[in-house]
Motif scaffolding. Sequence first.
Motif, PDB file in Angstrom:
ATOM      1  N   SER A  16      32.647  15.804 -13.988  1.00  0.00           N
ATOM      2  CA  SER A  16      32.483  16.582 -15.211  1.00  0.00           C
ATOM      3  C   SER A  16      31.302  17.544 -15.091  1.00  0.00           C
ATOM      4  CB  SER A  16      32.275  15.659 -16.417  1.00  0.00           C
ATOM      5  OG  SER A  16      33.413  14.858 -16.624  1.00  0.00           O
ATOM      6  N   MET A  17      30.245  17.096 -14.465  1.00  0.00           N
ATOM      7  CA  MET A  17      29.094  17.976 -14.222  1.00  0.00           C
ATOM      8  C   MET A  17      29.495  19.141 -13.310  1.00  0.00           C
ATOM      9  SD  MET A  17      26.401  16.981 -15.923  1.00  0.00           S
ATOM     10  CE  MET A  17      24.968  17.570 -15.037  1.00  0.00           C
ATOM     11  N   ASP A  18      30.292  18.847 -12.292  1.00  0.00           N
ATOM     12  CA  ASP A  18      30.789  19.912 -11.407  1.00  0.00           C
ATOM     13  C   ASP A  18      31.626  20.904 -12.204  1.00  0.00           C
ATOM     14  OD1 ASP A  18      29.586  18.599  -9.263  1.00  0.00           O
ATOM     15  OD2 ASP A  18      31.461  17.670  -8.577  1.00  0.00           O
ATOM     16  N   LEU A  19      32.430  20.407 -13.127  1.00  0.00           N
ATOM     17  CA  LEU A  19      33.276  21.265 -13.956  1.00  0.00           C
ATOM     18  C   LEU A  19      32.420  22.181 -14.830  1.00  0.00           C
ATOM     19  CD1 LEU A  19      36.152  22.040 -14.856  1.00  0.00           C
ATOM     20  CD2 LEU A  19      35.999  20.187 -16.550  1.00  0.00           C
ATOM     21  N   VAL A  20      31.308  21.690 -15.331  1.00  0.00           N
ATOM     22  CA  VAL A  20      30.398  22.523 -16.126  1.00  0.00           C
ATOM     23  C   VAL A  20      29.940  23.721 -15.297  1.00  0.00           C
ATOM     24  CG1 VAL A  20      28.128  22.648 -17.238  1.00  0.00           C
ATOM     25  CG2 VAL A  20      29.592  20.652 -17.626  1.00  0.00           C
ATOM     26  N   VAL A  21      29.536  23.466 -14.073  1.00  0.00           N
ATOM     27  CA  VAL A  21      29.070  24.549 -13.193  1.00  0.00           C
ATOM     28  C   VAL A  21      30.190  25.564 -12.959  1.00  0.00           C
ATOM     29  CG1 VAL A  21      28.232  25.098 -10.868  1.00  0.00           C
ATOM     30  CG2 VAL A  21      27.322  23.100 -12.094  1.00  0.00           C
ATOM     31  N   ILE A  22      31.379  25.064 -12.692  1.00  0.00           N
ATOM     32  CA  ILE A  22      32.535  25.951 -12.481  1.00  0.00           C
ATOM     33  C   ILE A  22      32.770  26.816 -13.716  1.00  0.00           C
ATOM     34  CG2 ILE A  22      35.058  25.979 -12.233  1.00  0.00           C
ATOM     35  CD1 ILE A  22      34.673  23.421 -10.441  1.00  0.00           C
ATOM     36  N   CYS A  23      32.725  26.209 -14.887  1.00  0.00           N
ATOM     37  CA  CYS A  23      32.980  26.954 -16.124  1.00  0.00           C
ATOM     38  C   CYS A  23      31.926  28.033 -16.359  1.00  0.00           C
ATOM     39  CB  CYS A  23      33.069  26.002 -17.311  1.00  0.00           C
ATOM     40  SG  CYS A  23      34.603  25.043 -17.313  1.00  0.00           S
ATOM     41  N   ARG A  44      30.361  25.369 -24.161  1.00  0.00           N
ATOM     42  CA  ARG A  44      30.037  24.236 -25.034  1.00  0.00           C
ATOM     43  C   ARG A  44      31.016  23.085 -24.852  1.00  0.00           C
ATOM     44  NH1 ARG A  44      29.799  26.293 -30.794  1.00  0.00           N
ATOM     45  NH2 ARG A  44      31.232  27.783 -29.931  1.00  0.00           N
ATOM     46  N   ALA A  45      32.305  23.402 -24.719  1.00  0.00           N
ATOM     47  CA  ALA A  45      33.302  22.343 -24.524  1.00  0.00           C
ATOM     48  C   ALA A  45      33.068  21.640 -23.188  1.00  0.00           C
ATOM     49  CB  ALA A  45      34.718  22.925 -24.583  1.00  0.00           C
ATOM     50  N   ALA A  46      32.775  22.418 -22.145  1.00  0.00           N
ATOM     51  CA  ALA A  46      32.547  21.837 -20.817  1.00  0.00           C
ATOM     52  C   ALA A  46      31.312  20.932 -20.828  1.00  0.00           C
ATOM     53  CB  ALA A  46      32.398  22.942 -19.766  1.00  0.00           C
ATOM     54  N   VAL A  47      30.228  21.393 -21.421  1.00  0.00           N
ATOM     55  CA  VAL A  47      28.985  20.613 -21.480  1.00  0.00           C
ATOM     56  C   VAL A  47      29.180  19.330 -22.275  1.00  0.00           C
ATOM     57  CG1 VAL A  47      26.641  20.622 -22.459  1.00  0.00           C
ATOM     58  CG2 VAL A  47      27.436  22.564 -21.094  1.00  0.00           C
ATOM     59  N   SER A  48      30.021  19.380 -23.282  1.00  0.00           N
ATOM     60  CA  SER A  48      30.258  18.225 -24.137  1.00  0.00           C
ATOM     61  C   SER A  48      30.895  17.053 -23.392  1.00  0.00           C
ATOM     62  CB  SER A  48      31.156  18.647 -25.313  1.00  0.00           C
ATOM     63  OG  SER A  48      31.424  17.562 -26.146  1.00  0.00           O
ATOM     64  N   ILE A  49      31.634  17.338 -22.338  1.00  0.00           N
ATOM     65  CA  ILE A  49      32.334  16.264 -21.615  1.00  0.00           C
ATOM     66  C   ILE A  49      31.347  15.299 -20.959  1.00  0.00           C
ATOM     67  CG2 ILE A  49      34.026  15.723 -19.810  1.00  0.00           C
ATOM     68  CD1 ILE A  49      35.190  18.620 -20.434  1.00  0.00           C
ATOM     69  N   PRO A  50      30.494  15.758 -20.019  1.00  0.00           N
ATOM     70  CA  PRO A  50      29.557  14.801 -19.419  1.00  0.00           C
ATOM     71  C   PRO A  50      28.512  14.296 -20.407  1.00  0.00           C
ATOM     72  CG  PRO A  50      29.072  17.016 -18.633  1.00  0.00           C
ATOM     73  CD  PRO A  50      30.363  17.091 -19.415  1.00  0.00           C
ATOM     74  N   ALA A  51      28.173  15.118 -21.410  1.00  0.00           N
ATOM     75  CA  ALA A  51      27.184  14.680 -22.404  1.00  0.00           C
ATOM     76  C   ALA A  51      27.704  13.486 -23.196  1.00  0.00           C
ATOM     77  CB  ALA A  51      26.834  15.839 -23.342  1.00  0.00           C
ATOM     78  N   ASN A  52      28.974  13.516 -23.587  1.00  0.00           N
ATOM     79  CA  ASN A  52      29.551  12.386 -24.326  1.00  0.00           C
ATOM     80  C   ASN A  52      29.721  11.159 -23.444  1.00  0.00           C
ATOM     81  OD1 ASN A  52      30.171  12.734 -27.235  1.00  0.00           O
ATOM     82  ND2 ASN A  52      31.026  14.647 -26.485  1.00  0.00           N
ATOM     83  N   LEU A  76      37.575  17.851 -23.402  1.00  0.00           N
ATOM     84  CA  LEU A  76      38.319  18.263 -22.216  1.00  0.00           C
ATOM     85  C   LEU A  76      39.599  19.000 -22.619  1.00  0.00           C
ATOM     86  CD1 LEU A  76      38.665  18.164 -19.092  1.00  0.00           C
ATOM     87  CD2 LEU A  76      39.898  16.010 -19.454  1.00  0.00           C
ATOM     88  N   LYS A  77      40.315  18.475 -23.596  1.00  0.00           N
ATOM     89  CA  LYS A  77      41.543  19.121 -24.066  1.00  0.00           C
ATOM     90  C   LYS A  77      41.237  20.472 -24.699  1.00  0.00           C
ATOM     91  CE  LYS A  77      43.804  15.682 -22.557  1.00  0.00           C
ATOM     92  NZ  LYS A  77      44.051  15.735 -21.127  1.00  0.00           N
ATOM     93  N   GLU A  78      40.119  20.549 -25.432  1.00  0.00           N
ATOM     94  CA  GLU A  78      39.682  21.823 -25.995  1.00  0.00           C
ATOM     95  C   GLU A  78      39.411  22.821 -24.869  1.00  0.00           C
ATOM     96  OE1 GLU A  78      35.940  23.708 -28.531  1.00  0.00           O
ATOM     97  OE2 GLU A  78      36.090  21.532 -28.323  1.00  0.00           O
ATOM     98  N   LEU A  79      38.707  22.367 -23.839  1.00  0.00           N
ATOM     99  CA  LEU A  79      38.405  23.227 -22.697  1.00  0.00           C
ATOM    100  C   LEU A  79      39.685  23.716 -22.022  1.00  0.00           C
ATOM    101  CD1 LEU A  79      36.488  24.533 -20.645  1.00  0.00           C
ATOM    102  CD2 LEU A  79      36.447  22.316 -19.442  1.00  0.00           C
ATOM    103  N   HIS A  82      41.162  26.499 -24.053  1.00  0.00           N
ATOM    104  CA  HIS A  82      40.417  27.754 -23.872  1.00  0.00           C
ATOM    105  C   HIS A  82      40.745  28.392 -22.516  1.00  0.00           C
ATOM    106  CE1 HIS A  82      38.286  27.100 -27.525  1.00  0.00           C
ATOM    107  NE2 HIS A  82      37.414  26.218 -27.053  1.00  0.00           N
ATOM    108  N   LEU A  83      40.859  27.557 -21.491  1.00  0.00           N
ATOM    109  CA  LEU A  83      41.188  28.086 -20.163  1.00  0.00           C
ATOM    110  C   LEU A  83      42.577  28.717 -20.145  1.00  0.00           C
ATOM    111  CD1 LEU A  83      39.717  25.218 -17.945  1.00  0.00           C
ATOM    112  CD2 LEU A  83      38.817  27.553 -18.173  1.00  0.00           C
ATOM    113  N   MET A  84      43.516  28.095 -20.826  1.00  0.00           N
ATOM    114  CA  MET A  84      44.862  28.672 -20.888  1.00  0.00           C
ATOM    115  C   MET A  84      44.856  29.998 -21.649  1.00  0.00           C
ATOM    116  SD  MET A  84      47.418  25.429 -21.208  1.00  0.00           S
ATOM    117  CE  MET A  84      46.388  24.072 -21.744  1.00  0.00           C
TER     118      MET A  84
END
Length: 124
Positions: A16-23, A44-52, A76-79, A82-84
Amino acid sequence: MIELKSYRDLTVWQKSMDLVVICYQLTSQFPKTEIYGLSSQIQRAAVSIPANIAEGKGRNHLGDYIRHLSMANGSLKELETHLMIIGRLGYLKEQELKVTLNKCEEIGRMLHSLIEKLSQNKKG
């Protein structure tokens, strides 16, 4: 079975942290008009994943942990949504979008498995 000492030991948190960097890298390519729109929401959605995941692991109650993992999954579903949207808007190359969505799906499977495992522990 080895007891995890920290949320930082969880593979799902690490990914999830890696995904934040990618986003953050992806959103840096967006038009400047999106800085307060989709860029901000994706970050914000990406950061929320590892934070939660981290907050839940830090709670002393299993139910709280499961609830925070569920919130991470919701973010994650929100993210993914947004990506779509940015894919439809043409802000990313199709391959970049596909790779990022695949990472989201992997994290989603991991969260689901962890929630299921913890829920079984809660019952038994």
